[in-house]
Design a protein around this motif. Structure first.
Motif, short mmCIF file in Angstrom:
data_model
loop_
_atom_site.label_atom_id
_atom_site.label_comp_id
_atom_site.label_asym_id
_atom_site.label_seq_id
_atom_site.Cartn_x
_atom_site.Cartn_y
_atom_site.Cartn_z
N CYS A 256 -37.30 25.92 77.71
CA CYS A 256 -36.35 26.99 78.04
C CYS A 256 -36.45 27.40 79.49
CB CYS A 256 -36.58 28.19 77.13
SG CYS A 256 -36.23 27.88 75.39
N ARG A 257 -37.67 27.56 79.96
CA ARG A 257 -37.88 27.99 81.34
C ARG A 257 -37.35 26.95 82.33
NH1 ARG A 257 -42.89 28.73 81.01
NH2 ARG A 257 -43.66 26.84 82.02
N GLU A 258 -37.69 25.68 82.09
CA GLU A 258 -37.22 24.62 82.98
C GLU A 258 -35.70 24.50 82.95
OE1 GLU A 258 -38.76 22.49 85.04
OE2 GLU A 258 -40.83 23.12 84.69
N SER A 259 -35.13 24.64 81.76
CA SER A 259 -33.67 24.51 81.61
C SER A 259 -32.93 25.58 82.38
CB SER A 259 -33.28 24.57 80.13
OG SER A 259 -33.74 23.43 79.44
N VAL A 260 -33.35 26.82 82.24
CA VAL A 260 -32.60 27.90 82.88
C VAL A 260 -32.77 27.88 84.39
CG1 VAL A 260 -34.38 29.71 82.71
CG2 VAL A 260 -31.97 30.32 82.70
N HIS A 261 -33.95 27.59 84.88
CA HIS A 261 -34.15 27.55 86.33
C HIS A 261 -33.40 26.38 86.96
CE1 HIS A 261 -36.69 30.96 86.43
NE2 HIS A 261 -37.72 30.41 85.82
N THR A 262 -33.36 25.25 86.27
CA THR A 262 -32.62 24.10 86.79
C THR A 262 -31.12 24.38 86.78
OG1 THR A 262 -34.34 22.56 86.09
CG2 THR A 262 -32.15 21.64 86.46
#
Length: 241
Positions: free
Chosen positions: A140-146
């Motif tokens: 989730c963290r990687e997805s939203v920041h990307t």
């Protein structure tokens, strides 16, 4: 078919530093004056049945590992977004290509030459177990920041999520959790509109489904996802004469 003009900027995003083989697909005509800039957000890549390297979440996102060298040719092909978007046999490409050409017949080289696209979830799912895909905290963290970095780099006029799972995560879970605001507030800062459809490979792409949202009692306006997608592009993507 695809432009490389954004690649250097993409490589500044932590995820793509270690996953260059998954770079977004930006069509050579993405910035054409014949239409506005559209970012299409898919769901995820899918690994072959025998694959397991993507099951290790820490390994998948570890920026210090040359993951591309650890994947088989088949696994790399499954993660190659640009390859999938240029493959005429790919079902997702076929469905999107057909719909966009109905809106914009000038897309003679294929719909994906006119738009930008990538998958919201950055860690692949199992090809034989798609319905049980679950995001970990790191996913989730990687997805939203990307996603946010791509918005800043590509500066689209409109975003369409072609996956309800990806859309639900972005709108109601991830952006609020990590940025403290809602998707509509975040995109409004950039004057970007957005919408969603069901996945083109799902049964609901060509079926009517009534969805109630905070702003509407029938989000799809009595249309199938395909019809809604076409209607949204006519309103928000085509350049007005």
């Amino acid at each position: 078919m695809f432009s490389s003009s954004f690649d250097s900027a993409f490589r500044t995003i932590p995820f793509y530093k270690n996953h260059e083989f998954m770079l977004p697909a930006v069509g050579v005509n993405y910035e054409s004056t014949k239409h506005k800039k559209l970012l299409l957000v898919g769901e995820s890549c899918y690994m072959p049945k025998a694959s397991f390297v993507h099951h290790n979440v820490n390994l998948w996102y570890d920026n210090y590992l040359s993951l591309g060298e650890k994947l088989s040719d088949c696994e790399l092909k499954c993660c190659d977004l640009r390859g999938a978007r240029s493959d005429p046999r790919n079902k997702y490409r076929q469905k999107i290509d057909s719909a966009i050409k109905e809106v914009f017949p000038d897309a003679l080289g294929g719909a994906f030459e006119e738009i930008a696209s990538y998958n919201y979830f950055l860690r692949p799912a199992d090809n034989d177990n798609r319905k049980t895909f679950r995001c970990t905290e790191m996913d989730c963290r990687e997805s939203v920041h990307t996603f946010c970095k791509l918005i800043e780099i590509l500066n689209p006029n409109h975003v369409v999520f072609t996956s309800k799972l990806a859309f639900d995560h972005a709108e109601t879970i991830d952006i609020f959790k990590y940025l403290g605001c809602y998707l509509w507030d975040y995109l409004a800062k950039y004057n970007i509109g957005y919408s969603f459809t069901y996945h083109p490979s799902s049964l609901w792409w060509n079926r009517i489904r009534h969805i109630k949202t905070g702003s509407s009692d029938d989000y799809f306006r009595g249309l199938t996802s395909r019809q809604f997608f076409i209607d949204e592009l006519r309103k928000n993507w085509l350049t007005k004469d």
